[in-house]
Design a protein around this motif. Structure first.
Motif, mmCIF file in Angstrom:
data_model
loop_
_atom_site.group_PDB
_atom_site.id
_atom_site.type_symbol
_atom_site.label_atom_id
_atom_site.label_comp_id
_atom_site.label_asym_id
_atom_site.label_seq_id
_atom_site.Cartn_x
_atom_site.Cartn_y
_atom_site.Cartn_z
ATOM 1 N N MET A 107 33.569 15.828 49.676
ATOM 2 C CA MET A 107 34.385 16.735 50.474
ATOM 3 C C MET A 107 33.474 17.376 51.520
ATOM 4 S SD MET A 107 37.319 16.384 48.868
ATOM 5 C CE MET A 107 36.848 14.716 48.341
ATOM 6 N N PHE A 108 33.904 17.399 52.791
ATOM 7 C CA PHE A 108 32.998 17.719 53.892
ATOM 8 C C PHE A 108 33.718 18.563 54.936
ATOM 9 C CE2 PHE A 108 31.063 16.152 57.991
ATOM 10 C CZ PHE A 108 29.802 16.706 57.810
ATOM 11 N N GLY A 109 33.101 19.695 55.350
ATOM 12 C CA GLY A 109 33.719 20.495 56.399
ATOM 13 C C GLY A 109 32.884 21.707 56.751
ATOM 14 N N SER A 110 33.239 22.337 57.874
ATOM 15 C CA SER A 110 32.575 23.568 58.300
ATOM 16 C C SER A 110 33.616 24.617 58.619
ATOM 17 C CB SER A 110 31.692 23.312 59.527
ATOM 18 O OG SER A 110 32.477 22.950 60.644
ATOM 19 N N SER A 111 33.203 25.900 58.535
ATOM 20 C CA SER A 111 34.103 27.031 58.771
ATOM 21 C C SER A 111 35.292 26.936 57.813
ATOM 22 C CB SER A 111 34.520 27.075 60.240
ATOM 23 O OG SER A 111 35.177 28.286 60.542
ATOM 24 N N LYS A 112 36.510 26.977 58.315
ATOM 25 C CA LYS A 112 37.641 26.889 57.381
ATOM 26 C C LYS A 112 37.679 25.524 56.702
ATOM 27 C CE LYS A 112 41.211 25.615 60.788
ATOM 28 N NZ LYS A 112 41.558 24.293 60.247
ATOM 29 N N GLY A 113 37.117 24.490 57.373
ATOM 30 C CA GLY A 113 36.981 23.192 56.712
ATOM 31 C C GLY A 113 35.984 23.237 55.578
ATOM 32 N N GLY A 114 34.953 24.089 55.697
ATOM 33 C CA GLY A 114 34.017 24.274 54.601
ATOM 34 C C GLY A 114 34.666 24.958 53.409
ATOM 35 N N SER A 115 35.536 25.922 53.692
ATOM 36 C CA SER A 115 36.281 26.569 52.607
ATOM 37 C C SER A 115 37.135 25.551 51.869
ATOM 38 C CB SER A 115 37.172 27.686 53.175
ATOM 39 O OG SER A 115 36.421 28.640 53.888
ATOM 40 N N ALA A 116 37.823 24.679 52.638
ATOM 41 C CA ALA A 116 38.667 23.655 52.025
ATOM 42 C C ALA A 116 37.834 22.666 51.229
ATOM 43 C CB ALA A 116 39.474 22.939 53.107
ATOM 44 N N ALA A 117 36.648 22.285 51.757
ATOM 45 C CA ALA A 117 35.801 21.341 51.029
ATOM 46 C C ALA A 117 35.400 21.903 49.669
ATOM 47 C CB ALA A 117 34.560 21.012 51.862
ATOM 48 N N LEU A 118 35.014 23.193 49.632
ATOM 49 C CA LEU A 118 34.671 23.822 48.354
ATOM 50 C C LEU A 118 35.870 23.880 47.421
ATOM 51 C CD1 LEU A 118 32.404 26.779 49.522
ATOM 52 C CD2 LEU A 118 31.734 24.967 47.919
ATOM 53 N N LEU A 119 37.013 24.300 47.955
ATOM 54 C CA LEU A 119 38.188 24.490 47.100
ATOM 55 C C LEU A 119 38.653 23.170 46.502
ATOM 56 C CD1 LEU A 119 41.111 26.871 47.700
ATOM 57 C CD2 LEU A 119 41.618 24.515 47.084
ATOM 58 N N PHE A 120 38.867 22.154 47.355
ATOM 59 C CA PHE A 120 39.387 20.884 46.839
ATOM 60 C C PHE A 120 38.330 20.158 46.008
ATOM 61 C CE2 PHE A 120 42.499 21.761 50.091
ATOM 62 C CZ PHE A 120 43.681 21.268 49.547
ATOM 63 N N GLY A 121 37.040 20.277 46.395
ATOM 64 C CA GLY A 121 36.008 19.619 45.620
ATOM 65 C C GLY A 121 35.885 20.171 44.221
ATOM 66 N N LEU A 122 35.866 21.512 44.099
ATOM 67 C CA LEU A 122 35.685 22.117 42.785
ATOM 68 C C LEU A 122 36.970 22.128 41.966
ATOM 69 C CD1 LEU A 122 33.354 25.122 43.711
ATOM 70 C CD2 LEU A 122 32.739 22.974 42.557
ATOM 71 N N LYS A 123 38.091 22.376 42.605
ATOM 72 C CA LYS A 123 39.348 22.478 41.857
ATOM 73 C C LYS A 123 39.821 21.126 41.358
ATOM 74 C CE LYS A 123 43.967 24.565 42.134
ATOM 75 N NZ LYS A 123 44.858 25.430 42.946
ATOM 76 N N TYR A 124 39.570 20.066 42.140
ATOM 77 C CA TYR A 124 40.117 18.754 41.784
ATOM 78 C C TYR A 124 39.044 17.778 41.311
ATOM 79 C CZ TYR A 124 44.345 20.644 43.784
ATOM 80 O OH TYR A 124 45.448 21.445 44.039
ATOM 81 N N GLY A 125 37.818 18.267 41.073
ATOM 82 C CA GLY A 125 36.834 17.496 40.333
ATOM 83 C C GLY A 125 36.067 16.449 41.106
ATOM 84 N N TYR A 126 35.835 16.651 42.408
ATOM 85 C CA TYR A 126 35.074 15.674 43.182
ATOM 86 C C TYR A 126 33.582 15.987 43.109
ATOM 87 C CZ TYR A 126 39.626 14.153 44.729
ATOM 88 O OH TYR A 126 40.903 13.667 44.739
ATOM 89 N N LYS A 127 32.772 14.932 43.135
ATOM 90 C CA LYS A 127 31.361 15.064 42.780
ATOM 91 C C LYS A 127 30.524 15.756 43.846
ATOM 92 C CE LYS A 127 27.863 14.091 40.029
ATOM 93 N NZ LYS A 127 27.770 14.658 38.683
ATOM 94 N N ASN A 128 30.788 15.462 45.150
ATOM 95 C CA ASN A 128 29.912 15.935 46.216
ATOM 96 C C ASN A 128 30.667 16.855 47.169
ATOM 97 O OD1 ASN A 128 27.702 14.092 45.399
ATOM 98 N ND2 ASN A 128 29.131 12.520 46.099
#
Length: 501
Positions: free
Chosen positions: A111-132
């Motif tokens: 999951m990859f992003g900056s600013s609000k995309g960075g927030s989304a990368a953290l949320l979807f990565g951690l909530k839905y179990g993605y590795k990176n």
């Protein structure tokens, strides 16, 4: 050949309407069979609401999925409309369906992003179990940031903006980080003290990552950058460099890592079927707009060009010339539409292209009209005759235009459908390398379509077409070069048809 030309990736657009909210995406296949997927979330002010475009990621070997953050014309952090979190569920479903279509696992996704995309990368990565997860300068207090910096998004996300709703949105990302079971994720959080948001949105929340096995905080302390946008821009090279490492299987931590594992010959029918089923362009069952005026090759005053037509099923028509957007008139309930440009057209010949857009942002097939803008309206030329005899305008041959396939288009076969316009003609004839292929009728509005019943062979084709009117006058021959990409069809999971290359 330039490096840009060599590295440019083919990008496919689509809309996944499987969830509560249609989600628009762009997708690019991996190079050399790389077994990885990068999901890109959009930053603030991203062109077209897609993040990291413009060739920034052209050198990545992995599959790339860009997700658009535009829902009813507003950004949403990929979360909610009116506090209904159907957007989040729909985005999560899109990512999972693409991953499954590629036969990948969450360990092979970033999951990859900056600013609000960075927030989304953290949320979807951690909530839905993605590795990176690679996140640059995210906002943890989403509600507070939306109210202070995203005026259009606040009512779109919350409906009525209240302190309770702001606090709830502020709590979402911290709670995901605090409660996620995905403690083995490889997390790379990038920030800078020069980012004015650091003290509010990042520093107070770093302690939440205690207990994560591979949390990396990358602190850019360069005095040459200032402000949130500058931090984002300056971090892009390091983000892409890190992304290259992660997608190659190299994560910066002590221990052995496994690299490579490309599968160049892997069957791609699963992802090809998904992309076909969710393609944004629905030309086969969504007819192209019909342009009634101007007529083909009509000469008109540059200041008085008015387009009139019909576009069944569309809610608006998108109008383009030479790759530049011109306008987007609404379509009336009866399918009619009209449009005039505010400024005069440049004098000379114009080729204007149109496609319809429905309520879910699916696109129709393409149509076009060719006209010439002049100083004044031009009357038909006359031919001198004997005294006392009214001169007659010379007979004009019909004009043929082909709207699909476009020149050099890569067509997914085995069937190929040809469409276009030939006002004044009664039929269109087709040949390939001197061999007659068939013919089709021209409708009263000038539109025609021809779909021969055979399966075309794989490879390059050079079809020629000519329009003929009732008097036998013929247009110039028009060439239709295209490349057939596949030779046969195989069934795929999910009830759709998949294309095998």
């Amino acid at each position: 050949m330039s490096n840009t030309a060599k590295n440019e990736r083919r990008v496919i657009t689509g809309v996944d309407a499987s969830g509560p909210v249609p989600v628009e995406y762009r997708f690019s296949h991996a190079k050399n069979g790389s077994r990885h997927l990068v999901v890109v979330f959009a930053n603030l002010n991203a062109p077209g609401e897609y993040g990291m475009g413009g060739g920034i990621l052209d050198n990545l070997r992995s599959n790339i999925l860009w997700i658009r953050d535009s829902f009813d014309g507003a950004n949403s952090y990929y979360l909610c409309q009116g506090m209904d979190f159907g957007i989040e569920r729909s985005v999560a479903g899109l990512i999972a369906r693409v991953m499954n279509a590629l036969s990948l696992t969450p360990d092979q996704c970033t999951m990859f992003g900056s600013s609000k995309g960075g927030s989304a990368a953290l949320l979807f990565g951690l909530k839905y179990g993605y590795k990176n997860i690679i996140a640059s300068v995210p906002q943890f207090r989403i509600g507070t940031f939306v109210v202070s910096a995203m005026a259009d998004s606040a009512p779109a996300m919350m409906g009525e903006v209240t302190e309770d709703k702001v606090r709830f949105l502020d709590s979402i990302l911290p709670e995901v980080v605090r409660g996620s079971a995905n403690r083995s994720a490889n997390i790379y959080l990038i920030s800078s003290p020069q980012d004015r948001q650091y003290a509010i949105h990042i520093e107070p929340y770093l302690g939440l990552f205690q207990g994560y096995e591979n949390f990396n905080f990358i602190f850019n302390d360069s005095p040459l950058i200032s402000g949130h946008d500058k931090v984002t821009t300056r971090n892009i090279p390091s983000m892409v460099g890190l992304l290259n490492l992660v997608t190659h299987g190299v994560v910066p931590r002590i221990g052995a890592v496994r690299n490579g594992r490309e599968e160049p010959q892997r069957d791609t029918s699963g992802i090809d079927g998904y992309l076909s089923a969710t393609s944004q362009v629905r030309g086969d069952d969504f007819p192209a707009p019909v342009v009634l005026t101007p007529a083909a090759e009509e000469r008109l005053p540059a200041h008085a060009v008015r387009f009139v037509g019909s576009a069944p099923r569309a809610v608006r028509v998108s109008i383009w010339e030479n790759g530049k957007f011109q306008g987007s008139p609404a379509v009336a309930p009866d399918g009619s539409w009209t449009w005039e440009r505010e400024k005069p057209w440049a004098k000379g010949r114009h080729v204007v292209r149109f496609f319809g857009v429905d309520a879910n942002n699916f696109h129709s097939g393409r149509s076009e009209v060719v006209f010439t803008a002049t100083d004044d309206a031009v009357a038909p030329s006359s031919v001198a005759g004997p005294p006392g005899v009214v001169a007659q305008a010379p007979a004009q041959s019909p004009v043929l235009s082909v709207t699909s396939p476009v020149p050099q288009q890569q067509v997914q076969g085995p069937a190929v459908r040809f469409t276009g316009f030939a006002p004044g003609a009664v039929r269109v004839d087709f040949q390939e390398r001197g061999t007659a292929l068939g013919t089709c009728e021209v409708m009263a509005d000038g539109a025609w379509a021809w779909a021969p019943g055979w399966a075309w062979t794989e490879g390059e084709h050079f079809v020629e077409a000519v329009a003929v009117d009732a008097m036998g006058n013929a247009s110039a021959w028009t060439s239709v070069p295209f490349v057939l990409m596949n030779a046969y069809i195989v069934p795929a999971q999910g009830g759709y048809t998949a294309t095998r290359y």
